[in-house]
Scaffold this active site. Structure first.
Site, PDB file in Angstrom:
ATOM      1  N   ASN A  95      -6.942   6.767  -1.853  1.00  0.00           N
ATOM      2  CA  ASN A  95      -5.707   4.796  -1.289  1.00  0.00           C
ATOM      3  C   ASN A  95      -6.107   4.475  -2.445  1.00  0.00           C
ATOM      4  O   ASN A  95      -7.744   3.968  -2.521  1.00  0.00           O
ATOM      5  CB  ASN A  95      -6.103   5.093   0.135  1.00  0.00           C
ATOM      6  N   ASN A 150       0.250  -1.242   5.633  1.00  0.00           N
ATOM      7  CA  ASN A 150       1.266  -0.102   5.995  1.00  0.00           C
ATOM      8  C   ASN A 150       0.988  -0.816   7.846  1.00  0.00           C
ATOM      9  O   ASN A 150      -0.055   0.106   8.243  1.00  0.00           O
ATOM     10  CB  ASN A 150       1.230   1.390   6.096  1.00  0.00           C
ATOM     11  N   GLU A 172       1.043  -1.224   0.173  1.00  0.00           N
ATOM     12  CA  GLU A 172      -0.149   0.152  -0.140  1.00  0.00           C
ATOM     13  C   GLU A 172       1.270   0.861   0.079  1.00  0.00           C
ATOM     14  O   GLU A 172       1.881   1.895   0.551  1.00  0.00           O
ATOM     15  CB  GLU A 172      -1.037  -0.066   0.760  1.00  0.00           C
ATOM     16  N   LYS A 199      -9.505   2.239  -2.115  1.00  0.00           N
ATOM     17  CA  LYS A 199      -9.702   2.146  -0.240  1.00  0.00           C
ATOM     18  C   LYS A 199     -11.025   2.816   0.095  1.00  0.00           C
ATOM     19  O   LYS A 199     -11.508   3.241   0.336  1.00  0.00           O
ATOM     20  CB  LYS A 199      -9.129   2.129   0.572  1.00  0.00           C
ATOM     21  N   GLU A 206      -5.932   8.949   7.291  1.00  0.00           N
ATOM     22  CA  GLU A 206      -6.148   8.638   6.180  1.00  0.00           C
ATOM     23  C   GLU A 206      -8.052   8.486   6.256  1.00  0.00           C
ATOM     24  O   GLU A 206      -7.816   9.703   5.142  1.00  0.00           O
ATOM     25  CB  GLU A 206      -6.966   7.199   6.382  1.00  0.00           C
ATOM     26  N   CYS A 258      -5.040  -3.033   2.902  1.00  0.00           N
ATOM     27  CA  CYS A 258      -4.730  -2.805   4.386  1.00  0.00           C
ATOM     28  C   CYS A 258      -5.871  -3.194   5.474  1.00  0.00           C
ATOM     29  O   CYS A 258      -6.083  -4.316   5.226  1.00  0.00           O
ATOM     30  CB  CYS A 258      -4.316  -1.459   4.147  1.00  0.00           C
TER      31      CYS A 258
HETATM   32  N1  CDV Z   1      -3.084   1.093   6.634  1.00  0.00           N
HETATM   33  C1  CDV Z   1      -3.877   0.793   7.226  1.00  0.00           C
HETATM   34  O1  CDV Z   1      -4.642   0.178   6.952  1.00  0.00           O
HETATM   35  N2  CDV Z   1      -3.189   0.146   8.773  1.00  0.00           N
HETATM   36  C2  CDV Z   1      -4.192  -0.115   9.913  1.00  0.00           C
HETATM   37  C3  CDV Z   1      -3.909   0.056  10.992  1.00  0.00           C
HETATM   38  C4  CDV Z   1      -4.433   1.622  11.802  1.00  0.00           C
HETATM   39  C5  CDV Z   1      -4.782  -0.548  12.096  1.00  0.00           C
HETATM   40  C6  CDV Z   1      -4.470  -1.336   9.539  1.00  0.00           C
HETATM   41  O2  CDV Z   1      -5.283  -2.401   9.632  1.00  0.00           O
HETATM   42  O3  CDV Z   1      -3.331  -2.186   9.623  1.00  0.00           O
END
Ligand code: CDV
Length: 324
Positions: A110, A197, A47, A127, A146, A172
Site C-alpha cells: 500500500n 479510507n 489512500e 505503508k 490489508e 491512513c
Molecule cells: N485504511 C486504514 O488504514 N483504515 C484504518 C481503519 C481500519 C481503522 C484507519 O486507521 O483509519
C-alpha cells in the site's frame, strides 16, 4: 526567501468496484483544475485513490485481485495525472496499490508517492502500520484485509526535499501512531501528507463509531503540534459500495489548528497557504528536540519486535497470506 506555498487537500467521494481508473483519474484532474484557479502548487489525494478500497472484500480470484494493483507508475492510465501536474505547475501526493518484482519475487504494498511540479516522482512511501486481519471473518459487516493483501512497507519514514520544503508521507492507520510523526519530525519533516479510507463503523468496538471523526483529527492535530509540522490529511469519503467512510479532509498548522477542511463527503478541495518557516515556532521552542528530548528514557519505544513476530506467526498459521 519566502517559503510559502498554497496547498490543497483533494478529497474523493466513493469509487465503485467496477469504476475504471480513467474515471478516478478524470475526477482528480478536475480537482487539480479547480485548485489551479486558487493558486495551488501542491495537492494531496487519498489512500488507494485509483480504485475502490478493495481490502473490504475477500477476493479469491488472483486475476481479479491483480486488477487493483499498479505494475508501473505512471502507466498509460495514470500518465494524464502527471501531464496535468506538469501543465498546471502542481505537485501531488497519490496513494495506490503497488506491485513490484524485486530479485525475481513479487511484492505488493500500500504505497504513496510525491510527484513534483515537473512531473517527476521524488519520493515513495510503503505503508508501515497495516491494520485489519489476514483471514476473512464472517462476523464482520465488511472485511479489512490489508494484512493479507499487502506486505509491511520496507522504505521506512523518509523525508524528501521537494516543493521548497521537507516533505514526509504516511498512509491512513499510520496517523494513529505518534511514532510515525515523531520519526518524520526527527528527520526534519515540515509537512506530512497522508491519505485515508476510514469507515464510520468500527466493528471491533462499535461504541466508538461516533468518535471516528474526532479520533481522525485528534491524531493528526497531535502529530502536527508535537512535531511542529504542517499536516494535510485527505479522505476517500462517502458511502463506497455500502461502506460509509468519514470525510473531514483538512490542512493543519504546526500549532495543531485545523485551518481548512472539506465540508461534504464527495469530491471536494479545501485550500490554504502554508509557510514552512512557521515550523520554527514549535521546533525552536517547546519542541526543540535537541534540547528538550530525553531519549535515554524512551527505550521501550523500540522494543517488542519479537513478541509481534510471534503473534503474527500464530495468526497467520495455515493462512494463504504467504502464498499470494
Ligand atoms: N485504511 C486504514 O488504514 N483504515 C484504518 C481503519 C481500519 C481503522 C484507519 O486507521 O483509519
Amino acid at each position: 526567501m519566502s517559503r510559502k506555498l498554497i496547498v490543497a487537500t483533494a478529497q474523493l467521494g466513493p469509487i465503485g468496484r467496477d469504476e475504471p481508473r480513467a474515471s478516478a483519474v478524470a475526477r482528480m484532474i478536475s480537482l487539480m483544475e479547480q485548485a489551479y484557479e486558487r493558486g495551488v502548487k501542491l495537492i494531496v489525494f487519498p489512500e488507494l485513490a485509483l480504485t475502490t478500497f478493495f481490502p473490504r472484500w475477500m477476493i479469491e480470484n488472483p486475476n481479479e485481485l491483480a486488477t487493483f494493483f499498479e505494475t508501473e507508475m505512471p502507466s498509460s492510465e495514470t500518465q494524464p495525472l502527471f501531464d496535468a501536474g506538469k501543465r498546471l505547475g502542481m505537485g501531488f501526493y497519490l496513494g495506490y496499490a503497488e506491485e513490484v518484482v524485486e530479485n525475481g519475487t513479487r511484492h505488493r504494498y500500500n504505497c504513496s508517492i510525491i510527484v513534483d511540479e515537473k512531473g517527476e516522482i521524488v519520493g515513495k512511501y510503503r505503508k508501515i502500520h497495516l491494520p485489519g486481519h489476514f483471514q476473512p471473518e464472517d462476523w464482520r459487516p465488511f472485511q479489512h484485509l490489508e494484512k493479507r493483501y499487502f506486505e509491511h512497507g520496507n522504505l521506512g519514514f523518509q523525508v524528501h526535499d521537494a516543493m521548497g520544503g521537507k516533505l514526509g508521507m504516511c498512509l491512513c492507520n499510520d496517523r494513529r501512531w505518534p511514532e510515525t510523526f515523531r520519526v518524520l519530525g526527527l528527520r526534519g519533516a515540515e509537512l506530512v501528507m497522508l491519505g485515508y479510507n476510514t469507515p464510520m463503523h468500527y466493528p471491533q468496538a462499535p461504541e466508538h463509531d461516533h468518535l471516528q471523526d474526532f479520533h481522525n483529527h485528534l491524531s493528526m492535530q497531535a502529530g502536527a503540534y508535537a512535531n511542529g509540522c504542517w499536516v494535510i490529511g485527505t479522505a476517500k469519503a462517502g458511502c463506497e459500495e455500502g461502506c460509509d467512510l468519514i470525510g473531514g479532509s483538512c490542512i493543519i498548522a504546526p500549532t495543531g489548528e485545523i485551518i481548512a477542511m472539506t465540508q461534504g463527503l464527495g469530491d471536494e478541495i479545501a485550500t490554504a497557504e502554508i509557510d514552512f518557516d512557521r515550523c520554527k515556532e514549535l521546533r525552536e521552542n517547546v519542541f526543540n528536540f535537541a534540547l528538550h528530548r530525553e531519549p535515554g528514557d524512551y527505550g521501550p519505544i523500540c522494543e517488542g519486535a519479537e513478541t509481534r513476530d510471534r503473534m503474527r506467526a500464530d495468526i497467520t498459521e495455515n493462512s494463504v497470506f504467504r502464498a499470494h
